[in-house]
Design a protein around this motif. Sequence first.
Motif, PDB file in Angstrom:
ATOM      1  N   GLN A   1      -6.239   3.508  -6.598  1.00 43.55           N
ATOM      2  CA  GLN A   1      -4.779   4.662  -6.014  1.00 43.55           C
ATOM      3  C   GLN A   1      -5.236   4.584  -4.865  1.00 43.55           C
ATOM      4  O   GLN A   1      -3.326   4.963  -4.815  1.00 43.55           O
ATOM      5  CB  GLN A   1      -6.145   6.046  -6.388  1.00 43.55           C
ATOM      6  N   ALA A   2      -5.469   3.975  -3.838  1.00 40.39           N
ATOM      7  CA  ALA A   2      -4.832   3.851  -2.629  1.00 40.39           C
ATOM      8  C   ALA A   2      -3.540   3.230  -2.383  1.00 40.39           C
ATOM      9  O   ALA A   2      -2.569   3.525  -1.737  1.00 40.39           O
ATOM     10  CB  ALA A   2      -6.482   3.454  -1.226  1.00 40.39           C
ATOM     11  N   ALA A   3      -3.913   2.478  -3.197  1.00 42.80           N
ATOM     12  CA  ALA A   3      -3.045   0.684  -3.488  1.00 42.80           C
ATOM     13  C   ALA A   3      -1.956   1.137  -4.118  1.00 42.80           C
ATOM     14  O   ALA A   3      -0.034   0.887  -3.635  1.00 42.80           O
ATOM     15  CB  ALA A   3      -3.016  -0.461  -4.281  1.00 42.80           C
ATOM     16  N   ALA A   4      -1.713   2.247  -5.028  1.00 40.94           N
ATOM     17  CA  ALA A   4      -0.308   2.859  -5.787  1.00 40.94           C
ATOM     18  C   ALA A   4      -0.214   3.617  -4.410  1.00 40.94           C
ATOM     19  O   ALA A   4       1.148   3.944  -4.852  1.00 40.94           O
ATOM     20  CB  ALA A   4      -1.029   3.872  -6.463  1.00 40.94           C
ATOM     21  N   GLN A   5      -1.118   4.457  -3.951  1.00 44.38           N
ATOM     22  CA  GLN A   5      -0.504   5.213  -2.668  1.00 44.38           C
ATOM     23  C   GLN A   5       0.414   4.638  -1.174  1.00 44.38           C
ATOM     24  O   GLN A   5       1.662   4.791  -1.081  1.00 44.38           O
ATOM     25  CB  GLN A   5      -1.397   5.998  -2.124  1.00 44.38           C
ATOM     26  N   ALA A   6       0.174   3.806  -1.481  1.00 42.91           N
ATOM     27  CA  ALA A   6       0.519   2.895  -0.122  1.00 42.91           C
ATOM     28  C   ALA A   6       2.106   2.328  -0.827  1.00 42.91           C
ATOM     29  O   ALA A   6       2.366   2.274   0.208  1.00 42.91           O
ATOM     30  CB  ALA A   6       0.130   1.710  -0.237  1.00 42.91           C
ATOM     31  N   LYS A   7       2.040   1.894  -2.159  1.00 39.61           N
ATOM     32  CA  LYS A   7       3.044   1.146  -2.526  1.00 39.61           C
ATOM     33  C   LYS A   7       4.059   2.595  -2.584  1.00 39.61           C
ATOM     34  O   LYS A   7       5.700   1.842  -2.173  1.00 39.61           O
ATOM     35  CB  LYS A   7       2.763   0.555  -3.926  1.00 39.61           C
ATOM     36  N   ALA A   8       3.940   3.512  -3.152  1.00 37.63           N
ATOM     37  CA  ALA A   8       5.046   4.404  -2.659  1.00 37.63           C
ATOM     38  C   ALA A   8       5.541   5.085  -1.937  1.00 37.63           C
ATOM     39  O   ALA A   8       6.540   5.011  -1.429  1.00 37.63           O
ATOM     40  CB  ALA A   8       4.245   5.258  -3.532  1.00 37.63           C
ATOM     41  N   ALA A   9       4.176   5.111  -0.299  1.00 39.51           N
ATOM     42  CA  ALA A   9       4.955   5.631   0.620  1.00 39.51           C
ATOM     43  C   ALA A   9       5.539   4.569   1.227  1.00 39.51           C
ATOM     44  O   ALA A   9       6.771   4.160   2.239  1.00 39.51           O
ATOM     45  CB  ALA A   9       4.085   5.241   1.882  1.00 39.51           C
ATOM     46  N   LYS A  10       5.286   3.246   0.797  1.00 37.12           N
ATOM     47  CA  LYS A  10       6.102   2.028   1.451  1.00 37.12           C
ATOM     48  C   LYS A  10       7.322   2.289   1.661  1.00 37.12           C
ATOM     49  O   LYS A  10       8.834   1.952   1.570  1.00 37.12           O
ATOM     50  CB  LYS A  10       5.691   0.849   1.019  1.00 37.12           C
ATOM     51  N   THR A  11       7.822   2.229  -0.533  1.00 35.16           N
ATOM     52  CA  THR A  11       8.915   2.641  -1.313  1.00 35.16           C
ATOM     53  C   THR A  11       9.882   3.381  -0.768  1.00 35.16           C
ATOM     54  O   THR A  11      10.949   3.556  -0.367  1.00 35.16           O
ATOM     55  CB  THR A  11       8.614   2.854  -2.733  1.00 35.16           C
ATOM     56  N   ALA A  12       9.303   4.694  -0.486  1.00 32.90           N
ATOM     57  CA  ALA A  12       9.833   5.959   0.191  1.00 32.90           C
ATOM     58  C   ALA A  12      10.390   4.954   1.486  1.00 32.90           C
ATOM     59  O   ALA A  12      11.631   6.568   1.796  1.00 32.90           O
ATOM     60  CB  ALA A  12       9.569   7.150   0.641  1.00 32.90           C
ATOM     61  N   LYS A  13       9.811   4.959   2.044  1.00 34.61           N
ATOM     62  CA  LYS A  13      10.010   4.395   3.356  1.00 34.61           C
ATOM     63  C   LYS A  13      11.454   3.515   3.665  1.00 34.61           C
ATOM     64  O   LYS A  13      12.468   3.394   4.077  1.00 34.61           O
ATOM     65  CB  LYS A  13       8.970   3.822   4.722  1.00 34.61           C
ATOM     66  N   THR A  14      11.328   2.954   2.449  1.00 32.84           N
ATOM     67  CA  THR A  14      12.593   1.763   2.648  1.00 32.84           C
ATOM     68  C   THR A  14      13.894   2.404   1.829  1.00 32.84           C
ATOM     69  O   THR A  14      14.674   2.391   2.922  1.00 32.84           O
ATOM     70  CB  THR A  14      12.004  -0.045   1.313  1.00 32.84           C
ATOM     71  N   ALA A  15      13.379   3.672   1.652  1.00 32.67           N
ATOM     72  CA  ALA A  15      14.449   4.513   1.164  1.00 32.67           C
ATOM     73  C   ALA A  15      15.304   5.125   1.971  1.00 32.67           C
ATOM     74  O   ALA A  15      16.449   5.604   2.217  1.00 32.67           O
ATOM     75  CB  ALA A  15      13.918   4.949   0.086  1.00 32.67           C
ATOM     76  N   LYS A  16      13.695   5.592   2.577  1.00 34.64           N
ATOM     77  CA  LYS A  16      14.883   5.798   4.074  1.00 34.64           C
ATOM     78  C   LYS A  16      15.659   5.958   4.887  1.00 34.64           C
ATOM     79  O   LYS A  16      16.357   5.890   5.792  1.00 34.64           O
ATOM     80  CB  LYS A  16      13.400   7.255   4.411  1.00 34.64           C
ATOM     81  N   THR A  17      15.020   4.147   5.243  1.00 35.97           N
ATOM     82  CA  THR A  17      15.299   3.672   5.775  1.00 35.97           C
ATOM     83  C   THR A  17      16.527   3.472   5.296  1.00 35.97           C
ATOM     84  O   THR A  17      17.938   3.163   6.268  1.00 35.97           O
ATOM     85  CB  THR A  17      14.788   2.454   6.432  1.00 35.97           C
ATOM     86  N   ALA A  18      17.026   2.777   4.591  1.00 35.64           N
ATOM     87  CA  ALA A  18      18.584   2.606   3.440  1.00 35.64           C
ATOM     88  C   ALA A  18      19.323   4.182   3.551  1.00 35.64           C
ATOM     89  O   ALA A  18      20.472   2.954   3.446  1.00 35.64           O
ATOM     90  CB  ALA A  18      18.096   1.821   2.258  1.00 35.64           C
ATOM     91  N   GLN A  19      19.320   4.519   3.315  1.00 35.59           N
ATOM     92  CA  GLN A  19      19.793   5.816   3.534  1.00 35.59           C
ATOM     93  C   GLN A  19      20.514   6.117   4.502  1.00 35.59           C
ATOM     94  O   GLN A  19      21.896   6.099   5.359  1.00 35.59           O
ATOM     95  CB  GLN A  19      18.921   7.378   3.007  1.00 35.59           C
ATOM     96  N   ALA A  20      19.153   5.697   5.790  1.00 32.11           N
ATOM     97  CA  ALA A  20      19.535   5.693   6.948  1.00 32.11           C
ATOM     98  C   ALA A  20      20.743   4.734   8.087  1.00 32.11           C
ATOM     99  O   ALA A  20      21.600   5.113   8.292  1.00 32.11           O
ATOM    100  CB  ALA A  20      18.356   6.060   9.012  1.00 32.11           C
ATOM    101  N   VAL A  21      20.252   3.737   7.138  1.00 33.94           N
ATOM    102  CA  VAL A  21      21.278   2.948   7.612  1.00 33.94           C
ATOM    103  C   VAL A  21      23.097   2.577   7.267  1.00 33.94           C
ATOM    104  O   VAL A  21      23.748   2.210   7.452  1.00 33.94           O
ATOM    105  CB  VAL A  21      21.462   1.264   6.891  1.00 33.94           C
ATOM    106  N   LYS A  22      23.007   3.303   5.587  1.00 33.80           N
ATOM    107  CA  LYS A  22      24.026   3.587   4.939  1.00 33.80           C
ATOM    108  C   LYS A  22      24.937   5.191   5.979  1.00 33.80           C
ATOM    109  O   LYS A  22      25.995   4.524   6.076  1.00 33.80           O
ATOM    110  CB  LYS A  22      23.811   4.007   3.677  1.00 33.80           C
TER     111      LYS A  22
END
Length: 227
Positions: free
Chosen positions: A55-76
């Motif tokens: 569960q911790a790994a899944a949450q960490a992965k989800a947080a990382k994915t959300a952060k990556t998406a947010k960064t990509a959106q900011a860059v765009k």
Amino acid sequence: MFQRVPSRSSRTSPLRTRAAVLAAGLGVSVALGAGVATAADATSASSAATAVQAQAAAQAKAAKTAKTAKTAQAVKAAAKKAAVAKKAASWVDPVKKYTLSAKFNQAGSRWQSTHSGQDFAVPSGTPVAAAHGGTVVKAGPNGAGDGPAYGNAIVIKHANGTYSQYAHLSRIDVQVGQVVGTGQHIALSGSTGNSTGPHLHFEIRTTPNYGSAIDPVAFLHAKGVTV
């Protein structure tokens, strides 16, 4: 003759023997049950720990994915903003798919002195765009006040203190006071005024009026436009 009587200590009661066996068996069962219970508890604890880690790994992965998406959106968003800013600061050709004809300062019988701009030979009705963002300060027939030779004309004032002029138009699609952006449609090319054929007469001026023109091609080259 004497008969030997077995002593009481040497005889073992069957009932006692059976009780001892049952007690021993019960002890083994209790011990075995405790061992099984301990193993089950250990397995349950291990499974719980594994579930928590997953569960911790899944949450960490989800947080990382959300952060990556947010960064990509900011860059765009930043890239889009930069593109808009670049377009606002740039200059463009006033028409597309053209042939350069009469040049700036060219002499000839068609002009009172020399040619005051650059002609872009294009078919009548070709869309004309603002070479740079600014405010329309002249628009109308009779060269918009600069004389009948220009036919229908437009003059745009730019923030850097220069002016662009578009003449011989078949149609004017902006009005005085209107703010236009770089590359925005402003008119259709034509052959009004003193013209031997359809083309766009284009000038860069230091004032809004006739007589202040400079070489428009050299000016556009300095702005990075390939003419």
